[in-house]
Design a protein around this motif. Structure first.
Motif, PDB file in Angstrom:
ATOM      1  N   GLU A 206       0.839  -1.196   0.000  1.00 42.95           N
ATOM      2  CA  GLU A 206       0.000   0.000   0.000  1.00 42.95           C
ATOM      3  C   GLU A 206       0.875   1.248   0.000  1.00 42.95           C
ATOM      4  OE1 GLU A 206      -3.963   1.650   2.336  1.00 42.95           O
ATOM      5  OE2 GLU A 206      -3.460  -0.474   2.286  1.00 42.95           O
ATOM      6  N   ILE A 207       0.392   2.264  -0.703  1.00 42.10           N
ATOM      7  CA  ILE A 207       1.024   3.581  -0.708  1.00 42.10           C
ATOM      8  C   ILE A 207      -0.029   4.594  -0.266  1.00 42.10           C
ATOM      9  CG2 ILE A 207       2.162   5.371  -2.061  1.00 42.10           C
ATOM     10  CD1 ILE A 207       2.920   3.170  -4.076  1.00 42.10           C
ATOM     11  N   GLN A 208       0.289   5.357   0.760  1.00 43.04           N
ATOM     12  CA  GLN A 208      -0.577   6.442   1.202  1.00 43.04           C
ATOM     13  C   GLN A 208       0.197   7.739   1.042  1.00 43.04           C
ATOM     14  OE1 GLN A 208      -1.597   5.446   5.271  1.00 43.04           O
ATOM     15  NE2 GLN A 208      -3.389   4.286   4.621  1.00 43.04           N
ATOM     16  N   GLY A 209      -0.153   8.537   0.064  1.00 35.94           N
ATOM     17  CA  GLY A 209       0.578   9.770  -0.187  1.00 35.94           C
ATOM     18  C   GLY A 209      -0.355  10.955  -0.331  1.00 35.94           C
ATOM     19  N   THR A 210       0.032  12.065   0.270  1.00 32.12           N
ATOM     20  CA  THR A 210      -0.805  13.263   0.235  1.00 32.12           C
ATOM     21  C   THR A 210       0.053  14.503   0.036  1.00 32.12           C
ATOM     22  OG1 THR A 210      -2.348  12.241   1.799  1.00 32.12           O
ATOM     23  CG2 THR A 210      -2.533  14.613   1.473  1.00 32.12           C
ATOM     24  N   GLY A 211      -0.380  15.350  -0.885  1.00 33.40           N
ATOM     25  CA  GLY A 211       0.241  16.658  -1.030  1.00 33.40           C
ATOM     26  C   GLY A 211      -0.373  17.595  -0.005  1.00 33.40           C
ATOM     27  N   GLU A 212       0.274  17.737   1.140  1.00 37.34           N
ATOM     28  CA  GLU A 212      -0.287  18.544   2.230  1.00 37.34           C
ATOM     29  C   GLU A 212      -0.292  20.035   1.887  1.00 37.34           C
ATOM     30  OE1 GLU A 212      -1.607  17.322   4.855  1.00 37.34           O
ATOM     31  OE2 GLU A 212      -0.830  15.277   5.072  1.00 37.34           O
ATOM     32  N   HIS A 213       0.843  20.516   1.373  1.00 34.83           N
ATOM     33  CA  HIS A 213       0.971  21.945   1.086  1.00 34.83           C
ATOM     34  C   HIS A 213       1.431  22.218  -0.344  1.00 34.83           C
ATOM     35  CE1 HIS A 213       0.331  22.723   5.319  1.00 34.83           C
ATOM     36  NE2 HIS A 213       1.331  21.926   5.624  1.00 34.83           N
ATOM     37  N   SER A 214       1.693  21.155  -1.100  1.00 36.40           N
ATOM     38  CA  SER A 214       2.109  21.332  -2.486  1.00 36.40           C
ATOM     39  C   SER A 214       1.806  20.054  -3.256  1.00 36.40           C
ATOM     40  CB  SER A 214       3.610  21.645  -2.570  1.00 36.40           C
ATOM     41  OG  SER A 214       4.368  20.514  -2.183  1.00 36.40           O
ATOM     42  N   THR A 215       1.896  20.141  -4.576  1.00 35.28           N
ATOM     43  CA  THR A 215       1.711  18.953  -5.395  1.00 35.28           C
ATOM     44  C   THR A 215       3.003  18.148  -5.424  1.00 35.28           C
ATOM     45  OG1 THR A 215       2.315  20.178  -7.384  1.00 35.28           O
ATOM     46  CG2 THR A 215      -0.039  20.054  -6.837  1.00 35.28           C
ATOM     47  N   LEU A 216       2.894  16.928  -5.934  1.00 39.81           N
ATOM     48  CA  LEU A 216       4.019  16.005  -5.975  1.00 39.81           C
ATOM     49  C   LEU A 216       4.315  15.648  -7.419  1.00 39.81           C
ATOM     50  CD1 LEU A 216       5.893  14.022  -4.323  1.00 39.81           C
ATOM     51  CD2 LEU A 216       4.039  12.366  -4.509  1.00 39.81           C
ATOM     52  N   SER A 217       5.552  15.824  -7.840  1.00 37.73           N
ATOM     53  CA  SER A 217       5.924  15.473  -9.210  1.00 37.73           C
ATOM     54  C   SER A 217       6.213  13.982  -9.304  1.00 37.73           C
ATOM     55  CB  SER A 217       7.168  16.261  -9.649  1.00 37.73           C
ATOM     56  OG  SER A 217       8.318  15.787  -8.971  1.00 37.73           O
ATOM     57  N   ARG A 218       6.184  13.444 -10.522  1.00 33.81           N
ATOM     58  CA  ARG A 218       6.490  12.032 -10.712  1.00 33.81           C
ATOM     59  C   ARG A 218       7.931  11.725 -10.275  1.00 33.81           C
ATOM     60  NH1 ARG A 218       4.686   7.585 -13.702  1.00 33.81           N
ATOM     61  NH2 ARG A 218       6.095   5.869 -13.173  1.00 33.81           N
ATOM     62  N   ALA A 219       8.845  12.633 -10.555  1.00 36.24           N
ATOM     63  CA  ALA A 219      10.234  12.424 -10.154  1.00 36.24           C
ATOM     64  C   ALA A 219      10.361  12.373  -8.627  1.00 36.24           C
ATOM     65  CB  ALA A 219      11.125  13.531 -10.720  1.00 36.24           C
ATOM     66  N   GLN A 220       9.624  13.245  -7.923  1.00 41.05           N
ATOM     67  CA  GLN A 220       9.655  13.233  -6.467  1.00 41.05           C
ATOM     68  C   GLN A 220       9.037  11.950  -5.912  1.00 41.05           C
ATOM     69  OE1 GLN A 220       7.644  17.046  -5.929  1.00 41.05           O
ATOM     70  NE2 GLN A 220       9.473  17.865  -4.924  1.00 41.05           N
ATOM     71  N   LEU A 221       7.942  11.503  -6.547  1.00 42.93           N
ATOM     72  CA  LEU A 221       7.315  10.253  -6.104  1.00 42.93           C
ATOM     73  C   LEU A 221       8.287   9.090  -6.249  1.00 42.93           C
ATOM     74  CD1 LEU A 221       4.912   8.549  -5.193  1.00 42.93           C
ATOM     75  CD2 LEU A 221       4.128   8.494  -7.575  1.00 42.93           C
ATOM     76  N   ASP A 222       8.969   9.018  -7.384  1.00 39.22           N
ATOM     77  CA  ASP A 222       9.941   7.943  -7.590  1.00 39.22           C
ATOM     78  C   ASP A 222      11.052   7.999  -6.549  1.00 39.22           C
ATOM     79  OD1 ASP A 222       8.532   7.021  -9.753  1.00 39.22           O
ATOM     80  OD2 ASP A 222       9.782   8.016 -11.257  1.00 39.22           O
ATOM     81  N   GLU A 223      11.489   9.215  -6.224  1.00 41.00           N
ATOM     82  CA  GLU A 223      12.542   9.364  -5.218  1.00 41.00           C
ATOM     83  C   GLU A 223      12.076   8.880  -3.853  1.00 41.00           C
ATOM     84  OE1 GLU A 223      15.650  12.782  -3.515  1.00 41.00           O
ATOM     85  OE2 GLU A 223      13.870  13.390  -4.670  1.00 41.00           O
ATOM     86  N   LEU A 224      10.847   9.229  -3.476  1.00 38.95           N
ATOM     87  CA  LEU A 224      10.307   8.795  -2.191  1.00 38.95           C
ATOM     88  C   LEU A 224      10.124   7.287  -2.145  1.00 38.95           C
ATOM     89  CD1 LEU A 224       7.627  11.547  -1.403  1.00 38.95           C
ATOM     90  CD2 LEU A 224       9.956  11.357  -0.502  1.00 38.95           C
ATOM     91  N   LEU A 225       9.653   6.706  -3.245  1.00 41.94           N
ATOM     92  CA  LEU A 225       9.460   5.255  -3.277  1.00 41.94           C
ATOM     93  C   LEU A 225      10.793   4.514  -3.203  1.00 41.94           C
ATOM     94  CD1 LEU A 225       6.626   4.868  -5.942  1.00 41.94           C
ATOM     95  CD2 LEU A 225       6.435   4.690  -3.461  1.00 41.94           C
ATOM     96  N   ASP A 226      11.793   4.991  -3.916  1.00 38.34           N
ATOM     97  CA  ASP A 226      13.117   4.368  -3.850  1.00 38.34           C
ATOM     98  C   ASP A 226      13.677   4.449  -2.434  1.00 38.34           C
ATOM     99  OD1 ASP A 226      13.039   3.754  -6.534  1.00 38.34           O
ATOM    100  OD2 ASP A 226      14.256   5.472  -7.162  1.00 38.34           O
ATOM    101  N   MET A 227      13.525   5.615  -1.839  1.00 35.64           N
ATOM    102  CA  MET A 227      13.991   5.831  -0.474  1.00 35.64           C
ATOM    103  C   MET A 227      13.240   4.916   0.497  1.00 35.64           C
ATOM    104  SD  MET A 227      14.159   9.566   1.380  1.00 35.64           S
ATOM    105  CE  MET A 227      15.422  10.227   0.298  1.00 35.64           C
ATOM    106  N   GLY A 228      11.918   4.835   0.314  1.00 36.67           N
ATOM    107  CA  GLY A 228      11.093   4.013   1.191  1.00 36.67           C
ATOM    108  C   GLY A 228      11.395   2.538   1.069  1.00 36.67           C
ATOM    109  N   GLN A 229      11.583   2.047  -0.151  1.00 39.87           N
ATOM    110  CA  GLN A 229      11.860   0.626  -0.329  1.00 39.87           C
ATOM    111  C   GLN A 229      13.210   0.240   0.252  1.00 39.87           C
ATOM    112  OE1 GLN A 229      10.669  -0.103  -4.622  1.00 39.87           O
ATOM    113  NE2 GLN A 229       9.345  -1.560  -3.578  1.00 39.87           N
ATOM    114  N   ALA A 230      14.185   1.142   0.175  1.00 42.71           N
ATOM    115  CA  ALA A 230      15.467   0.889   0.826  1.00 42.71           C
ATOM    116  C   ALA A 230      15.284   0.801   2.346  1.00 42.71           C
ATOM    117  CB  ALA A 230      16.464   1.986   0.469  1.00 42.71           C
ATOM    118  N   GLY A 231      14.417   1.650   2.893  1.00 41.30           N
ATOM    119  CA  GLY A 231      14.128   1.599   4.319  1.00 41.30           C
ATOM    120  C   GLY A 231      13.449   0.306   4.722  1.00 41.30           C
ATOM    121  N   ILE A 232      12.518  -0.163   3.900  1.00 46.57           N
ATOM    122  CA  ILE A 232      11.825  -1.416   4.199  1.00 46.57           C
ATOM    123  C   ILE A 232      12.794  -2.589   4.177  1.00 46.57           C
ATOM    124  CG2 ILE A 232      10.140  -3.064   3.267  1.00 46.57           C
ATOM    125  CD1 ILE A 232       8.367  -0.651   2.621  1.00 46.57           C
ATOM    126  N   GLU A 233      13.748  -2.590   3.259  1.00 46.33           N
ATOM    127  CA  GLU A 233      14.762  -3.644   3.238  1.00 46.33           C
ATOM    128  C   GLU A 233      15.501  -3.701   4.572  1.00 46.33           C
ATOM    129  OE1 GLU A 233      17.403  -3.236  -0.040  1.00 46.33           O
ATOM    130  OE2 GLU A 233      15.827  -3.417  -1.566  1.00 46.33           O
TER     131      GLU A 233
END
Length: 247
Positions: A206-233
């Motif tokens: 599951e992915i729960q993502g929200t633009g609280e104060h700004s929108t999210l670009s595809r590049a930023q989403l990919d960066e967050l997912l890469d960062m997150g998956q490394a954390g899950i490992e």
């Protein structure tokens, strides 16, 4: 990097892609079928598993399949300002989080191998400093694993009915900067907030993502997912150290 970023030091002196100190301690409650104290920095969640015979009424037509569910609550002193106990009226946030925990755990359980029992994981936040849902999911899997291992040792199950592990981590954009494992000061003013639940096999639950104060670009989403998956490992590796699980 903005001038504000240059002077903002993360808790525990972390880099942007580093998690807080993580500690999972199992067997902390002797009366529980499985238990884990999940610590993500200053966030602490007590996860306890209970096994009961039978399944919910709506589940009885499932021909011997079991059920795994969760409950979540914050203790009154877990935050700086006292949180009222939830009695008759449950908070929407608590219900949403406990459903997420349940979905996450069920993603790695062979229900048809569990038998007609219900496993409930109670996740009680002792101290909250951001990431309580991710700490809950990560610790809940340890409590679930140990509870199911108890059934195996008691010859109530032939083998562990798990397909793998599940863990969760937060990430976000704070002052234009991608950060992993947000603490409360970061989470409370994040431009984008994201929670990622994943498995040891690299699958995303599951992915729960929200633009609280700004929108999210595809590049930023990919960066967050890469960062997150490394954390899950890393979280999966810590779970392994605690439980000795090998799929």
């Amino acid at each position: 990097m903005t001038s504000s970023d240059e002077h903002r030091e993360r808790s525990f002196g972390r880099a942007a892609d580093q998690m807080r100190p993580i500690k999972l301690t199992n067997n902390v409650i002797k009366t529980a079928a499985g238990s884990c104290l999940s610590e993500f920095g200053d966030t602490r969640v007590l996860c306890c598993a209970t096994i009961e015979e039978g399944v919910p009424k709506w589940r009885r037509a499932s021909h011997g399949c079991g059920w795994v569910t969760a409950e979540y609550a914050m203790l009154p002193a877990s935050t700086a300002r006292r949180s009222k106990r939830e009695y008759g009226a449950r908070k929407g946030r608590s219900m949403e989080i406990e459903r997420l925990i349940g979905r996450s755990l069920r993603s790695v359980v062979r229900m048809e191998k569990l038998g007609e029992v219900t496993v409930t994981i109670d996740c009680d936040v002792i101290q909250a400093d951001g990431g309580t849902r991710t700490a809950s999911i990560t610790g809940a899997w340890v409590a679930l694993h140990d509870a199911l291992m108890g059934l195996v040792r008691d010859n109530k199950l032939n083998r562990l009915p798990l397909t793998g592990q599940v863990a969760a981590i937060s990430a976000g954009i704070v002052d234009g900067r991608a950060l992993l494992d947000l603490d409360y000061p970061e989470d409370s003013h994040a431009d984008v907030d994201l929670n990622l639940v994943g498995t040891d096999a690299g699958g995303i639950v599951e992915i729960q993502g929200t633009g609280e104060h700004s929108t999210l670009s595809r590049a930023q989403l990919d960066e967050l997912l890469d960062m997150g998956q490394a954390g899950i490992e890393r979280l999966v590796a810590i779970q392994n150290e605690v439980t000795g699980f090998r799929n």
